[in-house]
Design a protein around this motif. Structure first.
Motif, PDB file in Angstrom:
ATOM      1  N   VAL A  55       0.960  -1.215  -0.014  1.00 17.74           N
ATOM      2  CA  VAL A  55       0.125  -0.033   0.009  1.00 17.74           C
ATOM      3  C   VAL A  55       0.792   1.364  -0.050  1.00 17.74           C
ATOM      4  O   VAL A  55       1.386   1.334   0.943  1.00 17.74           O
ATOM      5  N   LYS A  56       1.025   1.990  -1.136  1.00 22.02           N
ATOM      6  CA  LYS A  56       1.607   3.176  -1.160  1.00 22.02           C
ATOM      7  C   LYS A  56       0.943   4.324  -0.652  1.00 22.02           C
ATOM      8  O   LYS A  56       1.569   5.465  -0.117  1.00 22.02           O
ATOM      9  N   SER A  57      -0.271   4.556  -0.466  1.00 22.27           N
ATOM     10  CA  SER A  57      -1.161   5.719   0.039  1.00 22.27           C
ATOM     11  C   SER A  57      -2.367   5.101   0.675  1.00 22.27           C
ATOM     12  O   SER A  57      -2.858   4.273   0.061  1.00 22.27           O
ATOM     13  N   ILE A  58      -2.842   5.647   1.740  1.00 20.85           N
ATOM     14  CA  ILE A  58      -4.011   5.318   2.037  1.00 20.85           C
ATOM     15  C   ILE A  58      -4.601   6.531   2.696  1.00 20.85           C
ATOM     16  O   ILE A  58      -4.101   7.334   3.552  1.00 20.85           O
ATOM     17  N   ALA A  59      -6.108   6.272   2.526  1.00 25.03           N
ATOM     18  CA  ALA A  59      -6.923   7.392   3.402  1.00 25.03           C
ATOM     19  C   ALA A  59      -7.708   6.898   4.331  1.00 25.03           C
ATOM     20  O   ALA A  59      -8.386   5.997   4.319  1.00 25.03           O
ATOM     21  N   ILE A  60      -7.328   7.486   5.522  1.00 24.20           N
ATOM     22  CA  ILE A  60      -8.068   6.683   6.673  1.00 24.20           C
ATOM     23  C   ILE A  60      -8.946   8.081   7.204  1.00 24.20           C
ATOM     24  O   ILE A  60      -8.325   9.180   7.567  1.00 24.20           O
ATOM     25  N   ASP A  61     -10.222   7.857   7.163  1.00 23.74           N
ATOM     26  CA  ASP A  61     -10.942   9.083   7.480  1.00 23.74           C
ATOM     27  C   ASP A  61     -10.834  10.181   6.540  1.00 23.74           C
ATOM     28  O   ASP A  61     -10.831   9.938   5.366  1.00 23.74           O
ATOM     29  N   ILE A  62     -10.438  11.482   6.911  1.00 19.35           N
ATOM     30  CA  ILE A  62     -10.305  12.461   6.091  1.00 19.35           C
ATOM     31  C   ILE A  62      -8.919  12.832   5.977  1.00 19.35           C
ATOM     32  O   ILE A  62      -8.574  13.760   5.205  1.00 19.35           O
ATOM     33  N   ILE A  63      -7.854  11.994   6.441  1.00 20.79           N
ATOM     34  CA  ILE A  63      -6.351  12.073   6.319  1.00 20.79           C
ATOM     35  C   ILE A  63      -5.833  10.971   5.284  1.00 20.79           C
ATOM     36  O   ILE A  63      -6.060   9.936   5.692  1.00 20.79           O
ATOM     37  N   THR A  64      -4.935  11.670   4.415  1.00 16.76           N
ATOM     38  CA  THR A  64      -4.326  10.658   3.277  1.00 16.76           C
ATOM     39  C   THR A  64      -2.973  10.597   3.673  1.00 16.76           C
ATOM     40  O   THR A  64      -2.090  11.930   4.157  1.00 16.76           O
ATOM     41  N   TYR A  65      -2.321   9.411   3.815  1.00 16.30           N
ATOM     42  CA  TYR A  65      -1.057   9.215   3.954  1.00 16.30           C
ATOM     43  C   TYR A  65      -0.282   8.602   2.913  1.00 16.30           C
ATOM     44  O   TYR A  65      -0.740   7.513   2.043  1.00 16.30           O
ATOM     45  N   GLY A  66       0.816   9.029   2.518  1.00 13.88           N
ATOM     46  CA  GLY A  66       1.536   8.468   1.445  1.00 13.88           C
ATOM     47  C   GLY A  66       1.223   9.200   0.090  1.00 13.88           C
ATOM     48  O   GLY A  66       0.357   9.957  -0.173  1.00 13.88           O
ATOM     49  N   HIS A  67       2.158   8.957  -0.925  1.00 15.78           N
ATOM     50  CA  HIS A  67       1.911   9.422  -2.165  1.00 15.78           C
ATOM     51  C   HIS A  67       1.585   8.292  -3.387  1.00 15.78           C
ATOM     52  O   HIS A  67       1.934   7.283  -3.041  1.00 15.78           O
ATOM     53  N   ARG A  99       3.360  -9.283  10.832  1.00 12.47           N
ATOM     54  CA  ARG A  99       2.846  -7.964  10.372  1.00 12.47           C
ATOM     55  C   ARG A  99       1.764  -8.146   9.578  1.00 12.47           C
ATOM     56  O   ARG A  99       0.954  -7.116   9.010  1.00 12.47           O
ATOM     57  N   GLY A 100       1.411  -9.511   8.826  1.00 13.38           N
ATOM     58  CA  GLY A 100       0.485  -9.618   8.010  1.00 13.38           C
ATOM     59  C   GLY A 100       0.563  -9.472   6.589  1.00 13.38           C
ATOM     60  O   GLY A 100       1.878  -9.049   6.027  1.00 13.38           O
ATOM     61  N   ASN A 101      -0.175  -9.371   5.442  1.00  6.88           N
ATOM     62  CA  ASN A 101       0.116  -9.366   4.001  1.00  6.88           C
ATOM     63  C   ASN A 101      -0.243  -7.851   3.464  1.00  6.88           C
ATOM     64  O   ASN A 101      -0.330  -7.852   2.472  1.00  6.88           O
ATOM     65  N   THR A 102      -0.368  -6.957   4.289  1.00 10.84           N
ATOM     66  CA  THR A 102      -0.769  -5.575   3.814  1.00 10.84           C
ATOM     67  C   THR A 102       0.370  -4.772   4.374  1.00 10.84           C
ATOM     68  O   THR A 102       0.285  -4.521   5.597  1.00 10.84           O
ATOM     69  N   TRP A 103       1.253  -4.073   3.496  1.00 14.48           N
ATOM     70  CA  TRP A 103       2.216  -3.283   4.106  1.00 14.48           C
ATOM     71  C   TRP A 103       2.123  -1.810   3.791  1.00 14.48           C
ATOM     72  O   TRP A 103       2.281  -1.737   2.366  1.00 14.48           O
ATOM     73  N   PHE A 104       1.970  -1.083   4.513  1.00  9.89           N
ATOM     74  CA  PHE A 104       1.772   0.240   4.381  1.00  9.89           C
ATOM     75  C   PHE A 104       3.351   0.977   4.218  1.00  9.89           C
ATOM     76  O   PHE A 104       3.955   1.143   5.306  1.00  9.89           O
ATOM     77  N   ILE A 105       3.756   1.076   3.001  1.00  8.47           N
ATOM     78  CA  ILE A 105       5.169   1.827   2.868  1.00  8.47           C
ATOM     79  C   ILE A 105       5.055   2.864   1.930  1.00  8.47           C
ATOM     80  O   ILE A 105       4.961   2.600   0.579  1.00  8.47           O
ATOM     81  N   PRO A 106       5.170   4.251   2.296  1.00 10.12           N
ATOM     82  CA  PRO A 106       4.972   5.200   1.629  1.00 10.12           C
ATOM     83  C   PRO A 106       6.227   5.521   0.772  1.00 10.12           C
ATOM     84  O   PRO A 106       7.513   5.183   1.253  1.00 10.12           O
ATOM     85  N   TYR A 107       6.231   5.948  -0.785  1.00 10.10           N
ATOM     86  CA  TYR A 107       7.493   6.334  -1.036  1.00 10.10           C
ATOM     87  C   TYR A 107       8.355   7.375  -0.475  1.00 10.10           C
ATOM     88  O   TYR A 107       7.562   8.115   0.226  1.00 10.10           O
ATOM     89  N   ILE A 160      11.228   4.589  -8.177  1.00 10.66           N
ATOM     90  CA  ILE A 160      12.237   3.910  -7.204  1.00 10.66           C
ATOM     91  C   ILE A 160      11.548   3.507  -6.223  1.00 10.66           C
ATOM     92  O   ILE A 160      10.723   4.254  -5.530  1.00 10.66           O
ATOM     93  N   TYR A 161      11.593   2.199  -5.698  1.00 11.97           N
ATOM     94  CA  TYR A 161      10.936   1.745  -4.851  1.00 11.97           C
ATOM     95  C   TYR A 161      11.606   2.138  -3.275  1.00 11.97           C
ATOM     96  O   TYR A 161      12.886   2.547  -3.288  1.00 11.97           O
ATOM     97  N   PRO A 162      10.623   2.129  -2.201  1.00 14.77           N
ATOM     98  CA  PRO A 162      11.056   2.777  -0.866  1.00 14.77           C
ATOM     99  C   PRO A 162      12.259   1.480  -0.448  1.00 14.77           C
ATOM    100  O   PRO A 162      11.587   0.398  -0.609  1.00 14.77           O
ATOM    101  N   ARG A 163      13.237   1.964  -0.049  1.00 18.57           N
ATOM    102  CA  ARG A 163      14.260   0.879   0.904  1.00 18.57           C
ATOM    103  C   ARG A 163      13.366  -0.048   1.846  1.00 18.57           C
ATOM    104  O   ARG A 163      13.746  -1.341   1.691  1.00 18.57           O
ATOM    105  N   GLN A 164      12.486   0.262   2.548  1.00 21.88           N
ATOM    106  CA  GLN A 164      11.721  -0.678   3.441  1.00 21.88           C
ATOM    107  C   GLN A 164      11.130  -1.577   2.660  1.00 21.88           C
ATOM    108  O   GLN A 164      10.788  -2.811   3.315  1.00 21.88           O
ATOM    109  N   LEU A 165      10.528  -1.478   1.384  1.00 20.54           N
ATOM    110  CA  LEU A 165       9.895  -2.546   1.057  1.00 20.54           C
ATOM    111  C   LEU A 165      10.739  -3.801   0.551  1.00 20.54           C
ATOM    112  O   LEU A 165      10.526  -4.792   0.740  1.00 20.54           O
ATOM    113  N   VAL A 166      12.079  -3.391   0.190  1.00 22.29           N
ATOM    114  CA  VAL A 166      12.904  -4.327  -0.408  1.00 22.29           C
ATOM    115  C   VAL A 166      13.657  -4.943   0.917  1.00 22.29           C
ATOM    116  O   VAL A 166      13.673  -6.231   0.995  1.00 22.29           O
TER     117      VAL A 166
END
Ligand SMILES: C[S@@+](CC[C@H](N)C(=O)[O-])C[C@H]1O[C@@H](n2cnc3c(N)ncnc32)[C@H](O)[C@@H]1O
Length: 169
Positions: free
Chosen positions: A17-29, A84-92, A107-113
């Protein structure tokens, strides 16, 4: 899966997951699409293939602490880490300017790798291969973890940028 299906087994499917909106706040690009039919795509699949589908993985290497610490005592290893499960929120990672981006669009985020390598498990003899090296993130992370890696990249400019990034680690 065709030929790949004969060689490898799909052991895990993970959603990056690169970006997620929780309620009215968006995280990530994410890159918005210009469409009246489709919603923006804010995730990608990560497929974990193994030779027999029965390879032990290291879930606690990327585990997360329990919110309810009572759950720790119910486990045999008594670690304060759960899968951690199989849904990883890692923003760019935030790119400040074009030269930093190295003219590579994905360019992938280093955390994903890092998550993938740690989940698979590694030691001093591990060798990582990225057949679509791009800007070299996989080898940057391999270097940081102290393991050997190699990659393949079609584009000469991307390869040059990858070499620069790896040399800088
Ligand atoms: C999504 S990008 C990889 C991004 C990389 N993980 C990073 O963090 O920069 C895919 C890369 O694969 C390269 N590529 C595409 N087809 C290829 C092929 N047949 N052989 C080698 N590289 C290829 C592209 O030039 C592109 O740089």
């Amino acid at each position: 899966m065709g030929r790949l299906g004969n060689l490898f087994h799909l052991q895990n499917t993970i959603i990056w997951v690169k970006s997620i909106a929780i309620d009215i706040i968006t995280y990530g690009h994410f890159t918005p699409i210009n469409s009246h039919r489709f919603v923006n795509n804010t995730f990608e699949y990560v497929f974990h293939f193994t030779k027999n589908g029965n390879v032990k993985i290291n879930k606690t290497a990327i585990g997360v602490p329990y919110m309810d610490k009572h759950n720790i005592t119910r486990k045999t290893d008594s670690l304060d880490l759960r899968c951690r499960g199989n849904t990883w929120f890692i923003p760019y990672e935030t790119i400040q300017n074009k030269s930093q981006k190295g003219y590579h669009p994905a360019i992938y985020p280093r955390q994903l790798v890092e998550n993938c390598i740690k989940l698979a498990g590694y030691n001093s003899e591990t060798v990582v291969c990225d057949p679509f090296l791009g800007s070299g993130t996989t080898l940057v992370v391999a270097e940081e973890l102290g393991i050997t890696g190699f990659g393949i990249e079609l584009d000469k400019d991307y390869l040059k940028y990858a070499e620069e990034r790896i040399a800088a680690v």
